[in-house]
Design a protein around this motif. Structure first.
Motif, PDB file in Angstrom:
ATOM      1  N   ASP A  49       0.967  -1.421   0.299  1.00 23.89           N
ATOM      2  CA  ASP A  49      -0.149   0.172  -0.094  1.00 23.89           C
ATOM      3  C   ASP A  49       0.900   1.294   0.179  1.00 23.89           C
ATOM      4  OD1 ASP A  49      -2.584   1.223   0.144  1.00 23.89           O
ATOM      5  OD2 ASP A  49      -1.937   1.916   2.156  1.00 23.89           O
ATOM      6  N   LEU A  50       1.991   1.049   0.865  1.00 24.14           N
ATOM      7  CA  LEU A  50       2.775   2.156   0.845  1.00 24.14           C
ATOM      8  C   LEU A  50       3.503   2.706  -0.556  1.00 24.14           C
ATOM      9  CD1 LEU A  50       4.696   1.810   4.300  1.00 24.14           C
ATOM     10  CD2 LEU A  50       2.997   3.777   3.812  1.00 24.14           C
ATOM     11  N   TYR A  51       3.889   1.653  -1.063  1.00 27.15           N
ATOM     12  CA  TYR A  51       4.817   1.764  -2.414  1.00 27.15           C
ATOM     13  C   TYR A  51       3.953   1.784  -3.708  1.00 27.15           C
ATOM     14  CZ  TYR A  51       9.191   1.959  -0.196  1.00 27.15           C
ATOM     15  OH  TYR A  51      10.386   2.373   0.477  1.00 27.15           O
ATOM     16  N   LYS A  52       2.571   1.557  -3.327  1.00 30.76           N
ATOM     17  CA  LYS A  52       1.656   1.346  -4.777  1.00 30.76           C
ATOM     18  C   LYS A  52       1.805   2.839  -5.485  1.00 30.76           C
ATOM     19  CE  LYS A  52      -2.711   1.431  -3.714  1.00 30.76           C
ATOM     20  NZ  LYS A  52      -3.816   0.987  -3.208  1.00 30.76           N
ATOM     21  N   ASP A  53       1.712   4.081  -4.916  1.00 30.37           N
ATOM     22  CA  ASP A  53       1.619   5.171  -5.613  1.00 30.37           C
ATOM     23  C   ASP A  53       2.626   6.330  -4.845  1.00 30.37           C
ATOM     24  OD1 ASP A  53       1.064   7.090  -7.610  1.00 30.37           O
ATOM     25  OD2 ASP A  53      -1.038   7.428  -6.863  1.00 30.37           O
ATOM     26  N   LEU A  54       3.896   6.082  -4.845  1.00 31.60           N
ATOM     27  CA  LEU A  54       4.741   6.962  -4.237  1.00 31.60           C
ATOM     28  C   LEU A  54       4.442   8.404  -4.701  1.00 31.60           C
ATOM     29  CD1 LEU A  54       7.776   5.215  -3.678  1.00 31.60           C
ATOM     30  CD2 LEU A  54       6.255   5.666  -1.850  1.00 31.60           C
ATOM     31  N   SER A  55       4.535   9.689  -4.019  1.00 33.01           N
ATOM     32  CA  SER A  55       4.459  10.845  -4.337  1.00 33.01           C
ATOM     33  C   SER A  55       5.998  11.261  -4.528  1.00 33.01           C
ATOM     34  CB  SER A  55       4.071  11.838  -3.244  1.00 33.01           C
ATOM     35  OG  SER A  55       5.018  11.825  -2.023  1.00 33.01           O
ATOM     36  N   PRO A  56       6.149  12.197  -5.374  1.00 31.18           N
ATOM     37  CA  PRO A  56       7.507  12.569  -5.983  1.00 31.18           C
ATOM     38  C   PRO A  56       8.422  12.837  -4.529  1.00 31.18           C
ATOM     39  CG  PRO A  56       6.132  13.522  -7.275  1.00 31.18           C
ATOM     40  CD  PRO A  56       5.220  12.753  -6.363  1.00 31.18           C
ATOM     41  N   TRP A  57       7.891  13.455  -3.659  1.00 28.36           N
ATOM     42  CA  TRP A  57       8.748  13.493  -2.372  1.00 28.36           C
ATOM     43  C   TRP A  57       9.232  12.353  -1.904  1.00 28.36           C
ATOM     44  CZ3 TRP A  57      12.422  16.329  -0.448  1.00 28.36           C
ATOM     45  CH2 TRP A  57      12.512  16.232   0.932  1.00 28.36           C
ATOM     46  N   ARG A  58       8.325  11.365  -1.746  1.00 25.81           N
ATOM     47  CA  ARG A  58       8.585  10.353  -1.149  1.00 25.81           C
ATOM     48  C   ARG A  58       9.619   9.436  -1.916  1.00 25.81           C
ATOM     49  NH1 ARG A  58       3.211   7.683   1.900  1.00 25.81           N
ATOM     50  NH2 ARG A  58       3.039   9.292   3.526  1.00 25.81           N
ATOM     51  N   LYS A  59       9.392   9.617  -3.235  1.00 25.57           N
ATOM     52  CA  LYS A  59      10.422   8.922  -4.129  1.00 25.57           C
ATOM     53  C   LYS A  59      11.646   9.613  -3.831  1.00 25.57           C
ATOM     54  CE  LYS A  59       7.782   7.191  -8.058  1.00 25.57           C
ATOM     55  NZ  LYS A  59       8.290   5.874  -7.757  1.00 25.57           N
ATOM     56  N   CYS A  60      11.942  10.794  -3.574  1.00 25.80           N
ATOM     57  CA  CYS A  60      13.278  11.577  -3.493  1.00 25.80           C
ATOM     58  C   CYS A  60      13.820  10.709  -2.102  1.00 25.80           C
ATOM     59  CB  CYS A  60      12.763  12.948  -2.891  1.00 25.80           C
ATOM     60  SG  CYS A  60      12.681  14.016  -4.248  1.00 25.80           S
ATOM     61  N   LEU A  61      12.933  10.332  -0.960  1.00 25.65           N
ATOM     62  CA  LEU A  61      13.472   9.775   0.240  1.00 25.65           C
ATOM     63  C   LEU A  61      14.108   8.585  -0.141  1.00 25.65           C
ATOM     64  CD1 LEU A  61      10.518  10.927   2.805  1.00 25.65           C
ATOM     65  CD2 LEU A  61      12.823  12.048   2.333  1.00 25.65           C
ATOM     66  N   VAL A  62      13.350   7.736  -0.992  1.00 30.02           N
ATOM     67  CA  VAL A  62      13.577   6.294  -1.158  1.00 30.02           C
ATOM     68  C   VAL A  62      14.778   6.484  -2.208  1.00 30.02           C
ATOM     69  CG1 VAL A  62      13.173   4.329  -2.425  1.00 30.02           C
ATOM     70  CG2 VAL A  62      11.231   5.562  -1.373  1.00 30.02           C
ATOM     71  N   ALA A  63      15.142   7.308  -2.987  1.00 31.89           N
ATOM     72  CA  ALA A  63      16.403   7.481  -3.819  1.00 31.89           C
ATOM     73  C   ALA A  63      17.524   7.920  -2.909  1.00 31.89           C
ATOM     74  CB  ALA A  63      15.966   8.570  -4.822  1.00 31.89           C
TER      75      ALA A  63
END
Length: 319
Positions: A49-63
């Motif tokens: 559920d968390l990774y189903k539709d990551l926002s751009p900011w959350r993608k920054c955190l993951v990157a």
């Protein structure tokens, strides 16, 4: 496992499952596997559920996750007979940029990349992946060597951006970045690039002006960091979420715009949760891109690369 801010609820569930199993290990009479398995299923559902539709900011955190595979991990796993080459023959060796001759699937190549380091000591040694002018001049030297000997070039990009310190500026940081970008456009050999984490500003473009560009699913590639953009536009770095949305820095947006050519899938939960699988997927992407360029003449490679950048963005604008 290091958990990101938005993963805290997941951390609690996985922590409880591990606590139950720890109790069972200390007391053989306890049978907690059923309860622990139920928590595992709940954690997996939450992760999806968390990774189903990551926002751009959350993608920054993951990157930016510290446990993602770094350049050295890819080099060690995917390349053989790697011989590191050091120094720019002018000032010094920049440890934030690593590169050398290697074999990929028994094919001789030149591999160049940003290395961030994996702990405090190595991160300081590698300057957190932020290259100084001598790092870009080392890359230019290696690209010249690859051109001379007809070696395909593979670059692995993972940098917050070029180092903005006083010494770097005094030694010609902007000129070094521009020269590296220019050299990417001039070499008559296949040049492919993979954004494995952060692709920050000109520091990334200097390595990623390539015939083919791939991005990991949760990596980012942008002219400026969201925090820097927010500080300039709104005078408030806390508006980084809005900036991340506006910058269109995700792999999915950049594929639509024609900035990159393919997205490399990451395991559920990001590259940090499946390092071996991520590295294998990147290896397959490199293999595919090299095959696409195999047999092309130097003039065709240079021409195709130039047209790629002249046309960049028109795909998304036309849509």
């Amino acid at each position: 496992m290091n958990y990101l801010e938005f993963e805290k609820p997941l951390a609690e569930i996985e922590g409880k499952a591990e606590e139950l199993r720890a109790l069972a290990r200390s007391n053989s009479e306890m049978d907690v596997e059923k309860e622990a398995a139920a928590l595992d299923r709940k954690a997996e559902a939450m992760l999806k559920d968390l990774y189903k539709d990551l926002s751009p900011w959350r993608k920054c955190l993951v990157a930016r996750h510290p446990d993602r595979p770094h350049c050295r991990d890819y080099v060690d796993a995917l390349f053989t007979e790697y011989t590191p080459l050091a120094g720019d023959r002018n000032f010094a060796d920049d440890h934030s940029v690593m590169g050398g001759i290697a074999r990929f699937n028994d094919q001789p190549v030149m591999v160049i990349g940003h290395e961030k380091g994996h702990d405090t000591k190595s991160r300081i040694e590698h300057n957190f992946g932020m290259a100084r002018p001598e790092g870009y001049r080392k890359a230019i030297r290696l690209m010249d060597m690859a051109h001379r000997f007809g070696l395909p070039i593979v670059t692995l990009v993972d940098t917050p951006g070029a180092y903005p310190g006083k010494g770097a500026e005094e030694r010609g940081q902007s000129e070094a970045i521009a020269r590296s970008t220019e050299k990417c456009l001039q070499v008559g050999v296949p040049l492919i690039s993979v954004i494995i984490g952060e692709g920050g500003s000109g520091g990334a473009v200097a390595f990623a002006t390539a015939n083919r560009i791939a991005m990991l699913e949760h990596s980012i590639y942008s002219v400026i960091s969201p925090e820097g953009c927010a500080s300039i536009l709104w005078k408030d770095s806390e508006k980084m979420r809005e900036a991340a949305e506006a910058l269109r820095l995700t792999a999915q947006d950049l594929l639509k715009l024609g900035v990159i050519d393919r997205i490399v899938k990451e395991p559920l939960g990001g590259a940090q949760r499946g390092r071996a699988e991520t590295i294998a997927n990147v290896g397959k992407a490199i293999e595919t891109m090299l095959k696409e360029l195999s047999g092309k003449k130097p003039d065709a490679l240079i021409r195709d690369r130039r047209h790629k950048y002249l046309d960049m963005g028109s795909k998304g604008l036309a849509a």
